[in-house]
Design a protein around this motif. Structure first.
Motif, short mmCIF file in Angstrom:
data_model
loop_
_atom_site.label_atom_id
_atom_site.label_comp_id
_atom_site.label_asym_id
_atom_site.label_seq_id
_atom_site.Cartn_x
_atom_site.Cartn_y
_atom_site.Cartn_z
N LYS A 48 39.95 81.79 3.85
CA LYS A 48 40.13 80.66 4.76
C LYS A 48 39.87 79.34 4.05
O LYS A 48 40.58 78.35 4.25
CB LYS A 48 39.21 80.83 5.96
CG LYS A 48 39.38 79.77 7.03
CD LYS A 48 38.45 80.04 8.20
CE LYS A 48 38.62 78.98 9.29
NZ LYS A 48 37.70 79.23 10.44
N HIS A 49 38.84 79.32 3.21
CA HIS A 49 38.49 78.10 2.47
C HIS A 49 39.62 77.69 1.53
O HIS A 49 40.08 76.53 1.55
CB HIS A 49 37.20 78.34 1.68
CG HIS A 49 36.92 77.29 0.65
ND1 HIS A 49 36.46 76.03 0.98
CD2 HIS A 49 37.05 77.30 -0.70
CE1 HIS A 49 36.31 75.31 -0.12
NE2 HIS A 49 36.66 76.06 -1.15
N TYR A 50 40.09 78.63 0.72
CA TYR A 50 41.15 78.29 -0.23
C TYR A 50 42.48 78.02 0.48
O TYR A 50 43.25 77.17 0.03
CB TYR A 50 41.32 79.41 -1.26
CG TYR A 50 40.27 79.38 -2.33
CD1 TYR A 50 40.21 78.33 -3.24
CD2 TYR A 50 39.32 80.39 -2.44
CE1 TYR A 50 39.24 78.29 -4.23
CE2 TYR A 50 38.34 80.36 -3.42
CZ TYR A 50 38.31 79.31 -4.32
OH TYR A 50 37.35 79.27 -5.28
N GLY A 51 42.72 78.74 1.57
CA GLY A 51 43.94 78.46 2.32
C GLY A 51 43.96 77.04 2.87
O GLY A 51 44.98 76.35 2.81
N ARG A 52 42.82 76.60 3.39
CA ARG A 52 42.74 75.23 3.90
C ARG A 52 42.87 74.21 2.76
O ARG A 52 43.52 73.17 2.92
CB ARG A 52 41.41 75.05 4.63
CG ARG A 52 41.24 73.70 5.31
CD ARG A 52 39.93 73.64 6.06
NE ARG A 52 39.85 74.67 7.08
CZ ARG A 52 38.74 74.96 7.74
NH1 ARG A 52 37.62 74.32 7.47
NH2 ARG A 52 38.75 75.90 8.67
N CYS A 53 42.25 74.52 1.63
CA CYS A 53 42.35 73.60 0.49
C CYS A 53 43.79 73.50 -0.01
O CYS A 53 44.28 72.40 -0.30
CB CYS A 53 41.43 74.07 -0.64
SG CYS A 53 39.66 73.85 -0.31
N TYR A 54 44.47 74.64 -0.12
CA TYR A 54 45.86 74.62 -0.57
C TYR A 54 46.75 73.89 0.44
O TYR A 54 47.71 73.20 0.06
CB TYR A 54 46.37 76.04 -0.78
CG TYR A 54 45.72 76.77 -1.93
CD1 TYR A 54 45.23 76.07 -3.03
CD2 TYR A 54 45.58 78.16 -1.92
CE1 TYR A 54 44.62 76.74 -4.08
CE2 TYR A 54 44.97 78.83 -2.97
CZ TYR A 54 44.50 78.12 -4.05
OH TYR A 54 43.89 78.77 -5.09
N TRP A 55 46.45 74.07 1.71
CA TRP A 55 47.22 73.39 2.77
C TRP A 55 47.11 71.88 2.62
O TRP A 55 48.10 71.15 2.68
CB TRP A 55 46.72 73.85 4.13
CG TRP A 55 47.37 73.19 5.30
CD1 TRP A 55 47.01 72.01 5.89
CD2 TRP A 55 48.50 73.67 6.05
NE1 TRP A 55 47.83 71.72 6.94
CE2 TRP A 55 48.75 72.72 7.06
CE3 TRP A 55 49.30 74.79 5.95
CZ2 TRP A 55 49.79 72.88 7.98
CZ3 TRP A 55 50.33 74.94 6.87
CH2 TRP A 55 50.56 74.00 7.87
#
Length: 448
Positions: A96-103
């Motif tokens: 979730k953390h990396y997904g939000r950062c990539y988003w």
């Protein structure tokens, strides 16, 4: 003597029973399954009533030992389950953390707008039937290349973003993501998107995508800190994706494919002029050389916005005149351009944050409505070729009209009039009498 021997035997028996009791108390307990196999009738008893020991007395201890073992195994299983749940939760939190950062790093909403323009260009460049698999691959490749360009933009501007209130919470300035990680992400998706376009579309589309990535990340981004002309360079970057979609569908770049890129180029200038006017302080704090910072009164900024809104007016007519859309789009596009031009004129006459925000909101509405109109009113290849076929057919008829050959199959009304007149031949019709109105039948002459 007998009494002594009897007392000795009783003492020996008492000693043996005492020894057996102590042995049972100190020796390891037998297995649980072994005790279950014994019956209570075979339980040994001592000769002394006070020292009676039964196997059933040891039973509760054995059962307690099994209960402790079961509880220990249950605790182990529960601890393993808890640790696995914690690990799964950690993995989910990490994803979730990396997904939000990539988003956020990819500016996903802006990238989706780029994908929408590319997809519209693909549909406009297609023939009567749209290849939906090719459309999906083109949109996916465009999304990855746009995400790569936006990520590299934030990598190069990490220090500037940290100074701006609007951008200081992005992944890189806030420290949620490292710069090498962001570079790896941007490089991976950029190469993957370009390769997807090259394999599933064509090399022209892949070349346009790679060129746009280079232009945005390595020309427009550093130019923002050097010269105000960066806004016009950014407008070129925004105009390329619909051309990319057209090239992916048709395999070429033609004049008809320039309608949507031209609309995007002219649309971006009032859009970004309004944004630059509203965020002047933020851009100044970040060290960006925007056009609005050199225009204290805002008059030149409003003038640029109004001028480019007026450039949007003829695009609907050109789309109709070039056979891309029907006549309804000409009307709708003109009304839409007049609406956004009205907000730009209001901003020009009264340069306030309120009028600038109104023009910004109008620009947000203009683009999706314009693209929707293009898709709704677009003409297929067969519909576009009908006027051309009619014109060619008329050109082929001209020699026969001048030579007096009967063309009654093309002009049934003329045939009817000739039959009414009788056996008299109809004189040839001059080109000038038919050329202005090719859709009318040729006149019939009656000799006096």
């Amino acid at each position: 003597m007998w009494r002594n021997s009897l007392s000795f035997s009783s003492k020996l028996s008492h000693y043996n029973s005492s020894y057996s009791v102590s042995l049972l108390r100190t020796s390891p307990k037998p297995s649980y399954h072994g005790l279950l196999g014994r019956s209570s009738s075979t339980s040994p008893q001592s000769t002394s009533a006070g020292d009676t020991v039964k196997w059933s007395d040891a039973g509760p201890g054995i059962v307690n030992f099994g209960a402790h073992a079961a509880s220990a195994s249950t605790a182990d299983v529960s601890s393993l389950a808890a640790s696995s749940v914690l690990k799964a939760k950690d993995v989910a939190d990490l994803a979730k953390h990396y997904g939000r950062c990539y988003w956020e790093l990819s500016k996903a909403r802006l990238s989706m707008l780029v994908v929408a323009t590319s997809g519209t260009g693909y549909i406009l460049g297609s023939s009567s039937s749209v290849d939906y698999l090719g459309l999906c691959c083109t949109c996916a490749g465009t999304m990855m290349v746009a995400a790569s360009a936006n990520s590299l933009n934030q990598v190069f501007e990490v220090n500037n973003d940290a100074k701006m209130k609007r951008t200081r919470h992005r992944p890189l300035p806030s420290g949620r993501l490292t710069v090498p990680h962001a570079i790896t992400w941007a490089s991976s998706v950029g190469v993957a998107g370009t390769a997807l376009l090259a394999c599933e579309a064509n090399m022209l589309a892949a070349g346009l995508a790679a060129s746009n990535l280079f232009l945005y990340a390595f020309v427009y981004t550093p130019l923002k800190q050097i010269h105000p002309v960066n806004t016009w360079v950014g407008a070129i970057v925004g105009a390329i994706p619909p051309l990319l979609g057209w090239a992916a569908a048709s395999g070429q770049i033609s004049l008809n494919g320039m309608i949507l890129p031209a609309a995007l180029y002219f649309w971006q200038l009032p859009h970004f002029m309004a944004l630059a006017y509203l965020c002047r302080k933020d851009y100044a704090d970040g060290g960006f050389r925007m056009f609005s910072l050199a225009d204290a009164s805002g008059q030149r900024t409003a003038s640029v916005a109004l001028r480019n809104c007026l450039y949007l007016l003829p695009l609907g007519y050109l789309a109709y005149d070039w056979g891309i859309t029907s006549g309804w789009f000409c009307v709708e596009s003109t009304l839409l351009a007049l609406a956004i031009s009205g907000t730009a004129a209001s901003f020009y006459m009264n340069r306030t944050a309120k009028t600038a925000r109104r023009m910004f909101h109008a620009s947000l509405l203009y683009l999706p409505v314009f693209m929707s109109g293009l898709l709704v009113h677009r003409l297929s290849d067969s519909e576009q070729s009908m006027p051309v076929e009619k014109s060619h057919k008329f050109v082929e008829l001209l020699p026969s009209l001048e030579s007096g050959v009967d063309n009654s199959e093309h002009f049934p009304q003329r045939k009817y009039r000739c039959e009414v007149v009788g056996a008299q031949a109809c004189p040839p019709v001059a080109y000038a009498s038919v050329a202005p109105f090719p859709f009318l039948p040729a006149p019939a002459y009656v000799s006096s």
